[in-house]
Design a protein around this motif. Structure first.
Motif, PDB file in Angstrom:
ATOM      1  N   SER A   1      65.331 -32.739 -76.331  1.00  0.00           N
ATOM      2  CA  SER A   1      64.770 -34.059 -76.635  1.00  0.00           C
ATOM      3  C   SER A   1      63.589 -34.335 -75.721  1.00  0.00           C
ATOM      4  O   SER A   1      63.490 -33.754 -74.640  1.00  0.00           O
ATOM      5  CB  SER A   1      65.820 -35.151 -76.427  1.00  0.00           C
ATOM      6  N   PRO A   2      62.706 -35.241 -76.130  1.00  0.00           N
ATOM      7  CA  PRO A   2      61.606 -35.634 -75.250  1.00  0.00           C
ATOM      8  C   PRO A   2      62.116 -36.219 -73.932  1.00  0.00           C
ATOM      9  O   PRO A   2      61.512 -36.009 -72.874  1.00  0.00           O
ATOM     10  CB  PRO A   2      60.843 -36.687 -76.058  1.00  0.00           C
TER      11      PRO A   2
ATOM     12  N   GLU B   1      61.053 -35.213 -70.114  1.00  0.00           N
ATOM     13  CA  GLU B   1      60.517 -36.257 -69.236  1.00  0.00           C
ATOM     14  C   GLU B   1      61.313 -36.317 -67.928  1.00  0.00           C
ATOM     15  O   GLU B   1      60.742 -36.441 -66.842  1.00  0.00           O
ATOM     16  CB  GLU B   1      60.538 -37.617 -69.935  1.00  0.00           C
ATOM     17  N   GLU B   2      62.629 -36.215 -68.024  1.00  0.00           N
ATOM     18  CA  GLU B   2      63.465 -36.219 -66.811  1.00  0.00           C
ATOM     19  C   GLU B   2      63.146 -35.013 -65.932  1.00  0.00           C
ATOM     20  O   GLU B   2      63.058 -35.138 -64.707  1.00  0.00           O
ATOM     21  CB  GLU B   2      64.942 -36.215 -67.206  1.00  0.00           C
ATOM     22  N   ALA B   3      62.943 -33.856 -66.536  1.00  0.00           N
ATOM     23  CA  ALA B   3      62.588 -32.663 -65.763  1.00  0.00           C
ATOM     24  C   ALA B   3      61.237 -32.850 -65.071  1.00  0.00           C
ATOM     25  O   ALA B   3      61.067 -32.458 -63.913  1.00  0.00           O
ATOM     26  CB  ALA B   3      62.557 -31.440 -66.675  1.00  0.00           C
ATOM     27  N   ARG B   4      60.283 -33.462 -65.782  1.00  0.00           N
ATOM     28  CA  ARG B   4      58.976 -33.729 -65.168  1.00  0.00           C
ATOM     29  C   ARG B   4      59.106 -34.689 -63.979  1.00  0.00           C
ATOM     30  O   ARG B   4      58.536 -34.461 -62.918  1.00  0.00           O
ATOM     31  CB  ARG B   4      58.016 -34.337 -66.202  1.00  0.00           C
TER      32      ARG B   4
ATOM     33  N   PRO C   1      62.804 -27.155 -63.201  1.00  0.00           N
ATOM     34  CA  PRO C   1      62.625 -26.369 -64.429  1.00  0.00           C
ATOM     35  C   PRO C   1      63.634 -26.776 -65.496  1.00  0.00           C
ATOM     36  O   PRO C   1      64.690 -27.345 -65.198  1.00  0.00           O
ATOM     37  CB  PRO C   1      62.872 -24.932 -63.973  1.00  0.00           C
ATOM     38  N   VAL C   2      63.301 -26.472 -66.725  1.00  0.00           N
ATOM     39  CA  VAL C   2      64.225 -26.663 -67.846  1.00  0.00           C
ATOM     40  C   VAL C   2      64.890 -25.321 -68.112  1.00  0.00           C
ATOM     41  O   VAL C   2      64.205 -24.322 -68.354  1.00  0.00           O
ATOM     42  CB  VAL C   2      63.474 -27.143 -69.109  1.00  0.00           C
TER      43      VAL C   2
END
Length: 54
Positions: free
Chosen positions: A27-28, A32-35, A40-41
């Motif tokens: 999901s976006p 966004e939470e990773a940013r 990293p994702v």
């Protein structure tokens, strides 16, 4: 810690809904939470096997 997979309809994702991991469905919001956290994702490609296949 909330496991967000409990809210999905995917049979694969629901297999992991009780894991003590902070899983996020694609999901976006996940990106966004990773940013925000500058982390990293880690992506699961959806592998699962039944006990007959092992």
């Amino acid at each position: 810690m909330a496991n967000r997979l409990v809210q999905t309809t995917s049979p694969y994702l629901l297999q992991h809904a009780d894991n003590p991991v902070d899983w996020w469905p694609w999901s976006p919001e996940a990106f966004e939470e990773a940013r925000k956290r500058d982390v990293p994702v880690l992506l699961s490609v959806g592998y699962a096997s039944c006990h007959w296949c092992q």
